[in-house]
Design an enzyme around this catalytic site. Structure first.
Site, PDB file in Angstrom:
ATOM      1  N   GLY A 105     113.400 -67.474  52.232  1.00  0.00           N
ATOM      2  CA  GLY A 105     112.404 -66.676  51.513  1.00  0.00           C
ATOM      3  C   GLY A 105     112.351 -65.222  51.935  1.00  0.00           C
ATOM      4  O   GLY A 105     113.282 -64.687  52.554  1.00  0.00           O
ATOM      5  N   GLY A 156      99.471 -49.459  55.583  1.00  0.00           N
ATOM      6  CA  GLY A 156      99.278 -50.853  55.980  1.00  0.00           C
ATOM      7  C   GLY A 156     100.372 -51.266  56.949  1.00  0.00           C
ATOM      8  O   GLY A 156     101.038 -50.418  57.566  1.00  0.00           O
ATOM      9  N   LEU A 206     103.529 -48.797  58.340  1.00  0.00           N
ATOM     10  CA  LEU A 206     103.554 -48.337  59.733  1.00  0.00           C
ATOM     11  C   LEU A 206     104.732 -48.939  60.500  1.00  0.00           C
ATOM     12  O   LEU A 206     105.316 -48.273  61.359  1.00  0.00           O
ATOM     13  CB  LEU A 206     102.220 -48.639  60.417  1.00  0.00           C
ATOM     14  CG  LEU A 206     101.007 -47.952  59.753  1.00  0.00           C
ATOM     15  CD1 LEU A 206      99.736 -48.202  60.544  1.00  0.00           C
ATOM     16  CD2 LEU A 206     101.226 -46.453  59.562  1.00  0.00           C
ATOM     17  N   HIS A 244      99.572 -62.441  88.706  1.00  0.00           N
ATOM     18  CA  HIS A 244      99.561 -61.015  89.030  1.00  0.00           C
ATOM     19  C   HIS A 244     100.956 -60.597  89.467  1.00  0.00           C
ATOM     20  O   HIS A 244     101.594 -61.330  90.223  1.00  0.00           O
ATOM     21  CB  HIS A 244      98.576 -60.749  90.172  1.00  0.00           C
ATOM     22  CG  HIS A 244      98.597 -59.324  90.629  1.00  0.00           C
ATOM     23  ND1 HIS A 244      98.005 -58.315  89.909  1.00  0.00           N
ATOM     24  CD2 HIS A 244      99.175 -58.748  91.717  1.00  0.00           C
ATOM     25  CE1 HIS A 244      98.206 -57.166  90.555  1.00  0.00           C
ATOM     26  NE2 HIS A 244      98.911 -57.401  91.640  1.00  0.00           N
TER      27      HIS A 244
HETATM   28  P1  FAD Z   1     108.200 -66.366  50.560  1.00  0.00           P
HETATM   29  O1  FAD Z   1     108.716 -66.169  51.921  1.00  0.00           O
HETATM   30  O2  FAD Z   1     107.984 -65.162  49.717  1.00  0.00           O
HETATM   31  O3  FAD Z   1     109.236 -67.339  49.834  1.00  0.00           O
HETATM   32  C1  FAD Z   1     109.118 -67.678  48.509  1.00  0.00           C
HETATM   33  C2  FAD Z   1     110.469 -68.133  48.003  1.00  0.00           C
HETATM   34  O4  FAD Z   1     110.295 -68.717  46.724  1.00  0.00           O
HETATM   35  C3  FAD Z   1     111.485 -67.015  47.824  1.00  0.00           C
HETATM   36  O5  FAD Z   1     112.667 -67.333  48.516  1.00  0.00           O
HETATM   37  C4  FAD Z   1     111.726 -66.963  46.316  1.00  0.00           C
HETATM   38  O6  FAD Z   1     113.074 -66.655  45.991  1.00  0.00           O
HETATM   39  C5  FAD Z   1     111.416 -68.393  45.930  1.00  0.00           C
HETATM   40  N1  FAD Z   1     111.029 -68.569  44.525  1.00  0.00           N
HETATM   41  C6  FAD Z   1     110.045 -67.938  43.849  1.00  0.00           C
HETATM   42  N2  FAD Z   1     109.945 -68.428  42.598  1.00  0.00           N
HETATM   43  C7  FAD Z   1     110.894 -69.381  42.487  1.00  0.00           C
HETATM   44  C8  FAD Z   1     111.274 -70.245  41.447  1.00  0.00           C
HETATM   45  N3  FAD Z   1     110.659 -70.251  40.264  1.00  0.00           N
HETATM   46  N4  FAD Z   1     112.308 -71.088  41.664  1.00  0.00           N
HETATM   47  C9  FAD Z   1     112.955 -71.120  42.853  1.00  0.00           C
HETATM   48  N5  FAD Z   1     112.619 -70.330  43.887  1.00  0.00           N
HETATM   49  C10 FAD Z   1     111.594 -69.475  43.701  1.00  0.00           C
HETATM   50  N6  FAD Z   1     104.633 -61.972  57.944  1.00  0.00           N
HETATM   51  C11 FAD Z   1     104.422 -62.262  59.250  1.00  0.00           C
HETATM   52  O7  FAD Z   1     103.691 -63.221  59.542  1.00  0.00           O
HETATM   53  N7  FAD Z   1     104.992 -61.536  60.245  1.00  0.00           N
HETATM   54  C12 FAD Z   1     105.794 -60.484  59.985  1.00  0.00           C
HETATM   55  O8  FAD Z   1     106.300 -59.838  60.916  1.00  0.00           O
HETATM   56  C13 FAD Z   1     106.035 -60.134  58.628  1.00  0.00           C
HETATM   57  N8  FAD Z   1     106.826 -59.100  58.325  1.00  0.00           N
HETATM   58  C14 FAD Z   1     107.068 -58.805  57.019  1.00  0.00           C
HETATM   59  C15 FAD Z   1     107.861 -57.705  56.727  1.00  0.00           C
HETATM   60  C16 FAD Z   1     108.125 -57.374  55.419  1.00  0.00           C
HETATM   61  C17 FAD Z   1     109.014 -56.196  55.117  1.00  0.00           C
HETATM   62  C18 FAD Z   1     107.597 -58.168  54.362  1.00  0.00           C
HETATM   63  C19 FAD Z   1     107.899 -57.840  52.935  1.00  0.00           C
HETATM   64  C20 FAD Z   1     106.778 -59.247  54.646  1.00  0.00           C
HETATM   65  C21 FAD Z   1     106.499 -59.574  55.978  1.00  0.00           C
HETATM   66  N9  FAD Z   1     105.674 -60.635  56.313  1.00  0.00           N
HETATM   67  C22 FAD Z   1     105.430 -60.931  57.630  1.00  0.00           C
HETATM   68  C23 FAD Z   1     105.046 -61.482  55.291  1.00  0.00           C
HETATM   69  C24 FAD Z   1     105.849 -62.787  55.124  1.00  0.00           C
HETATM   70  O9  FAD Z   1     107.174 -62.483  54.771  1.00  0.00           O
HETATM   71  C25 FAD Z   1     105.205 -63.677  54.071  1.00  0.00           C
HETATM   72  O10 FAD Z   1     103.844 -63.888  54.378  1.00  0.00           O
HETATM   73  C26 FAD Z   1     105.912 -65.010  53.984  1.00  0.00           C
HETATM   74  O11 FAD Z   1     107.282 -64.857  53.702  1.00  0.00           O
HETATM   75  C27 FAD Z   1     105.262 -65.913  52.932  1.00  0.00           C
HETATM   76  O12 FAD Z   1     105.928 -67.122  52.905  1.00  0.00           O
HETATM   77  P2  FAD Z   1     105.985 -68.015  51.579  1.00  0.00           P
HETATM   78  O13 FAD Z   1     106.719 -69.246  51.974  1.00  0.00           O
HETATM   79  O14 FAD Z   1     104.638 -68.144  51.006  1.00  0.00           O
HETATM   80  O15 FAD Z   1     106.839 -67.180  50.522  1.00  0.00           O
HETATM   81  P1  NAI Z   2      98.876 -53.835  53.188  1.00  0.00           P
HETATM   82  O1  NAI Z   2      97.889 -54.488  52.333  1.00  0.00           O
HETATM   83  O2  NAI Z   2      98.959 -54.167  54.625  1.00  0.00           O
HETATM   84  O3  NAI Z   2      98.700 -52.241  53.127  1.00  0.00           O
HETATM   85  C1  NAI Z   2      98.740 -51.533  51.917  1.00  0.00           C
HETATM   86  C2  NAI Z   2      98.076 -50.186  52.130  1.00  0.00           C
HETATM   87  O4  NAI Z   2      98.294 -49.388  50.989  1.00  0.00           O
HETATM   88  C3  NAI Z   2      96.569 -50.283  52.320  1.00  0.00           C
HETATM   89  O5  NAI Z   2      96.211 -49.512  53.429  1.00  0.00           O
HETATM   90  C4  NAI Z   2      96.005 -49.739  51.020  1.00  0.00           C
HETATM   91  O6  NAI Z   2      94.741 -49.123  51.183  1.00  0.00           O
HETATM   92  C5  NAI Z   2      97.074 -48.731  50.647  1.00  0.00           C
HETATM   93  N1  NAI Z   2      97.138 -48.408  49.225  1.00  0.00           N
HETATM   94  C6  NAI Z   2      96.967 -49.217  48.155  1.00  0.00           C
HETATM   95  N2  NAI Z   2      97.144 -48.528  47.012  1.00  0.00           N
HETATM   96  C7  NAI Z   2      97.451 -47.257  47.358  1.00  0.00           C
HETATM   97  C8  NAI Z   2      97.763 -46.074  46.618  1.00  0.00           C
HETATM   98  N3  NAI Z   2      97.832 -46.088  45.299  1.00  0.00           N
HETATM   99  N4  NAI Z   2      98.037 -44.932  47.307  1.00  0.00           N
HETATM  100  C9  NAI Z   2      97.990 -44.928  48.668  1.00  0.00           C
HETATM  101  N5  NAI Z   2      97.701 -46.015  49.409  1.00  0.00           N
HETATM  102  C10 NAI Z   2      97.453 -47.170  48.764  1.00  0.00           C
HETATM  103  O7  NAI Z   2     100.278 -54.087  52.458  1.00  0.00           O
HETATM  104  P2  NAI Z   2     101.766 -53.870  52.927  1.00  0.00           P
HETATM  105  O8  NAI Z   2     101.833 -52.983  54.114  1.00  0.00           O
HETATM  106  O9  NAI Z   2     102.516 -53.505  51.700  1.00  0.00           O
HETATM  107  O10 NAI Z   2     102.186 -55.330  53.375  1.00  0.00           O
HETATM  108  C11 NAI Z   2     102.126 -56.429  52.443  1.00  0.00           C
HETATM  109  C12 NAI Z   2     101.862 -57.713  53.139  1.00  0.00           C
HETATM  110  O11 NAI Z   2     102.944 -58.086  53.959  1.00  0.00           O
HETATM  111  C13 NAI Z   2     100.628 -57.639  54.000  1.00  0.00           C
HETATM  112  O12 NAI Z   2      99.665 -58.491  53.445  1.00  0.00           O
HETATM  113  C14 NAI Z   2     101.032 -58.119  55.335  1.00  0.00           C
HETATM  114  O13 NAI Z   2     100.224 -59.168  55.748  1.00  0.00           O
HETATM  115  C15 NAI Z   2     102.462 -58.626  55.173  1.00  0.00           C
HETATM  116  N6  NAI Z   2     103.238 -58.083  56.291  1.00  0.00           N
HETATM  117  C16 NAI Z   2     102.950 -58.527  57.544  1.00  0.00           C
HETATM  118  C17 NAI Z   2     103.594 -58.009  58.629  1.00  0.00           C
HETATM  119  C18 NAI Z   2     103.216 -58.481  59.973  1.00  0.00           C
HETATM  120  O14 NAI Z   2     102.546 -59.492  60.073  1.00  0.00           O
HETATM  121  N7  NAI Z   2     103.631 -57.816  61.030  1.00  0.00           N
HETATM  122  C19 NAI Z   2     104.619 -56.983  58.508  1.00  0.00           C
HETATM  123  C20 NAI Z   2     104.808 -56.558  57.141  1.00  0.00           C
HETATM  124  C21 NAI Z   2     104.142 -57.120  56.094  1.00  0.00           C
END
Ligand code: FAD
Ligand code: NAI
Length: 465
Positions: free
Chosen positions: A39, A182, A186, A444
Site C-alpha cells: 500500500g 502538516g 515538515l 542511567h
Molecule cells: P493504504 O496503505 O493506502 O493501502 C491501500 C491499498 O489499497 C493501496 O495499495 C491501493 O492500491 C489499494 N487499493 C485501493 N483501491 C483498490 C481497489 N479497488 N482494488 C484493489 N486495490 C485497491 N503513517 C504512519 O503511521 N507513519 C508514517 O511515518 C507515515 N508516513 C507517511 C508518509 C507519507 C509520504 C504518506 C503519504 C503517508 C504516511 N503515513 C504514515 C500514512 C500511512 O501511509 C497510512 O496511514 C497507511 O498507509 C494507511 O493504510 P491503509 O491500509 O488504510 O491504506
Molecule cells: P496534514 O493533515 O498533517 O497537514 C495538512 C496541512 O495543510 C494542515 O496544517 C492544514 O491546515 C494545511 N492546509 C490545508 N489546506 C491548505 C491550503 N489550501 N493552503 C495551505 N495550507 C493548507 O496532512 P499531510 O501532511 O498531507 O499528511 C496526510 C496524512 O498522512 C496525515 O493525516 C498524516 O497522519 C499521515 N502521515 C503521517 C506521517 C507520520 O505519522 N509520521 C508522515 C506523513 C503522513
C-alpha cells in the site's frame, strides 16, 4: 474461487488483517491493484520517507554536527542517486517481505482492481481488462487514502508534486515551496532542506502541526526556523503558474487581503489526504459514506451485512499502526473473538529532527473539555545523556488527571522521541498514573530518564531541575 475473507487493498490495514485472519484459520485473498504489496505506507509513504529522512539526517550530521565532537571530516558530498537507491532498496525489501509473509500464511494475492458487486461477491479487473468474480463470506475494504488536491493547482509529480513526487526528485531544488505545515510538509521539507534546498512553507492556519500540542508546535517552529525553514502562516496558495524561470506561486492571507508571489523550482502540495472509495461499487451497494469516509460501527461493520472497513478509509487518524491494529481487530471479530482498538492510546510521531511524539490528549484538548489536569515537564538540556550526545533540544511533558493522577497524555520533542513515547503508550494502555511512571526505575544515562523526570515533575519532585 471461494474464500472466508477477501480484503480489498494490501496496505498496513489490509495485509496485517490478512495475516491475522490466516493465523486464525481463515482462507484469505487480498485484491491489490498496485504492482507490489504494502500500500501507500510501504511503497510511497512511511517507509521511503523514513529512508530519506535517515539518509538526509546523516548528511546533515556529517556536514554540521561532527566537528564539536572532535570528529573532523571534509564537507560531505551528496550522491543523490545512491541515496534514492537506498530508499528504493528499503522499499523493495519491505514489499517483498509482505509477499513472503503472504506465501508463508497461504494468502492469495489477486492482482487487479476490486469492486464489490454484492455482499459476498468481489469482481476483480486484471491488468488485461478481464474480470473474474470471487465468492467470500466477508469483505474488508482497506483501500486507504489518496492525496488531497488544491483547486487550480495541477500536480504533475515533476515540479508541482505530491508526497509521491517529492520522494523521487531527480535533483535538489534550489527553492522548494511546501503547501501545508502538516506531517508530510515538515518531514519531506526537512529532507530537502538538509540536502540544500531553501524551504518556504505556506500554511492556512496560524500554527504548524494542527492537532499536536500547541506548546510543542510553537517551540518546534522555532527550531525549524533555526534550521532555515521560512514560514508563511495564515496564508493560502491561490495559484501556481509555470514560467521560464520556474514556478510562481500566488499566496494570499487566509482571511483575505493583498496577494504576493513566491518563486520556486518545486512546489510540494501537502494539504492532507482523502479516503479512497472510487470504483468500489459502494454507491450501488448502498454503503453509507460520510464526508468521504466509509461509515463503520465499533466492530468495523458497514451498514451492509458482511462488508467491513478499516484504515485510512474510515474515521480516525490516518496512521499505519492504527490501520494495522484495526486489521487485527476485525480479523479477530470475524473469528468470533473480542477484537478491539483503544483509540485513546494511539501514538503519533513526526520523524523530523528533533522528533515529535505524542499520545493521548493535548493540553488544548483538556482545556476545551474542561478536564482538571496537572502538568509535569522536563527539558533535555537537564539530561546527562542528551548533553553527551549534543541532543539537548526539546522536552517531555506528561499530563495527568488532577484528581486521579491517571496519565491522560504525553508529549515529547527530542532526539529519539518516537521510541521513548512507547513507555507512555504502555502506561496509558494499563491505565497507569504519573506516580507509576515516576517510581519505575529507568536506566542511567538514557534520554528516557527525562520521561521519568517529567512524571516526577507532575508532583513537583523532579530531581535534576
Ligand atoms: P493504504 O496503505 O493506502 O493501502 C491501500 C491499498 O489499497 C493501496 O495499495 C491501493 O492500491 C489499494 N487499493 C485501493 N483501491 C483498490 C481497489 N479497488 N482494488 C484493489 N486495490 C485497491 N503513517 C504512519 O503511521 N507513519 C508514517 O511515518 C507515515 N508516513 C507517511 C508518509 C507519507 C509520504 C504518506 C503519504 C503517508 C504516511 N503515513 C504514515 C500514512 C500511512 O501511509 C497510512 O496511514 C497507511 O498507509 C494507511 O493504510 P491503509 O491500509 O488504510 O491504506
Ligand atoms: P496534514 O493533515 O498533517 O497537514 C495538512 C496541512 O495543510 C494542515 O496544517 C492544514 O491546515 C494545511 N492546509 C490545508 N489546506 C491548505 C491550503 N489550501 N493552503 C495551505 N495550507 C493548507 O496532512 P499531510 O501532511 O498531507 O499528511 C496526510 C496524512 O498522512 C496525515 O493525516 C498524516 O497522519 C499521515 N502521515 C503521517 C506521517 C507520520 O505519522 N509520521 C508522515 C506523513 C503522513
Amino acid at each position: 474461487m471461494s474464500y472466508d475473507l477477501i480484503i480489498i487493498g494490501s496496505g498496513p490495514g489490509g495485509y496485517v488483517c490478512a495475516i491475522r485472519a490466516a493465523q486464525l484459520g481463515m482462507k484469505v485473498a487480498v485484491v491489490e491493484k498496485m504492482k507490489t504489496l504494502g500500500g501507500t505506507c510501504l511503497n510511497i509513504g512511511c517507509i521511503p520517507s523514513k529512508a530519506l529522512l535517515y539518509a538526509s539526517e546523516m548528511f546533515d550530521e556529517a556536514g554540521h554536527h561532527l566537528g564539536p565532537l572532535g570528529v573532523v571530516v571534509a564537507p560531505p558530498k551528496l550522491d543523490l542517486p545512491t541515496m534514492m537507491k537506498h530508499k528504493d532498496d528499503t522499499v523493495a525489501a519491505n514489499v517483498n517481505g509482505v509477499a513472503f509473509l503472504f506465501k508463508k500464511n497461504k494468502i492469495d494475492w489477486v492482482k487487479g482492481e476490486g469492486r464489490i458487486a454484492a455482499p459476498g461477491k468481489v469482481v476483480v479487473k486484471g491488468e488485461d481488462g478481464k474480470e473474474s468474480t470471487l465468492e467470500t463470506k466477508a469483505i474488508v475494504i482497506a483501500t486507504g487514502s489518496d492525496v488531497a488536491r488544491l483547486p487550480g493547482v495541477d500536480i504533475d509529480e515533476k515540479t508541482v508534486v505530491s508526497s509521491t513526487g517529492a520522494l523521487s526528485l531527480a535533483k535538489v531544488p534550489e527553492r522548494l515551496m511546501v503547501v501545508g505545515a502538516g506531517v508530510i510538509g515538515l518531514e519531506l521539507g526537512s529532507v530537502w532542506r538538509r540536502l540544500g534546498a531553501e524551504v518556504t512553507v505556506v500554511e492556512f492556519l496560524d500554527r504548524i502541526l494542527p492537532g499536536m500540542d500547541s506548546e510543542v508546535a510553537k517551540q518546534f517552529q522555532r527550531l525549524l526556523e533555526k534550521q532555515g525553514f521560512d514560514f508563511h502562516l495564515g496564508h493560502k496558495v491561490a495559484k501556481v503558474e509555470k514560467g521560464d524561470g520556474g514556478l510562481k506561486a500566488t499566496i494570499e492571507p487566509a482571511a483575505g487581503g493583498d496577494t504576493r508571489t513566491i518563486d520556486a523550482d518545486v512546489v510540494l502540495v501537502a494539504i492532507g489526504r482523502r479516503p479512497y472509495t472510487q470504483n468500489l461499487g459502494l454507491e450501488a451497494l448502498g454503503v453509507a459514506i460520510d464526508r468521504g469516509m466509509v461509515v463503520v460501527d465499533d466492530h468495523f461493520a458497514t451498514n451492509v451485512p458482511g462488508v467491513y472497513a478499516i484504515g485510512d478509509v474510515i474515521r480516525g487518524p490516518m496512521l499505519a499502526h492504527k490501520a494495522e491494529d484495526e486489521g487485527v481487530a476485525v480479523a479477530e471479530i470475524l473469528a468470533g473473538q473480542a477484537g478491539h482498538v483503544n483509540y485513546n492510546a494511539i501514538p503519533g510521531v513526526v520523524y523530523t529532527s528533533p522528533e515529535i511524539a505524542a499520545v493521548g490528549k493535548t493540553e488544548d484538548e483538556l482545556k476545551a473539555e474542561g478536564v482538571a489536569y496537572k502538568v509535569g515537564k522536563f527539558p533535555f538540556t537537564a539530561n546527562g545523556r542528551a548533553r553527551a550526545m549534543r541532543h539537548t533540544d526539546g522536552f517531555v511533558k506528561i499530563l495527568a488527571d488532577a484528581a486521579t493522577d491517571r496519565v491522560l497524555g504525553a508529549h515529547i520533542m527530542g532526539f529519539g522521541a518516537g521510541e521513548m513515547i512507547h513507555e507512555a503508550v504502555v502506561l496509558m494502555e494499563f491505565g497507569g498514573s504519573s506516580e507509576d511512571l515516576a517510581r519505575t526505575c529507568h536506566a542511567h544515562p538514557t534520554m528516557s530518564e527525562a520521561v521519568k523526570e517529567a512524571a516526577m515533575a507532575v508532583e513537583k519532585r523532579a530531581i535534576h531541575i
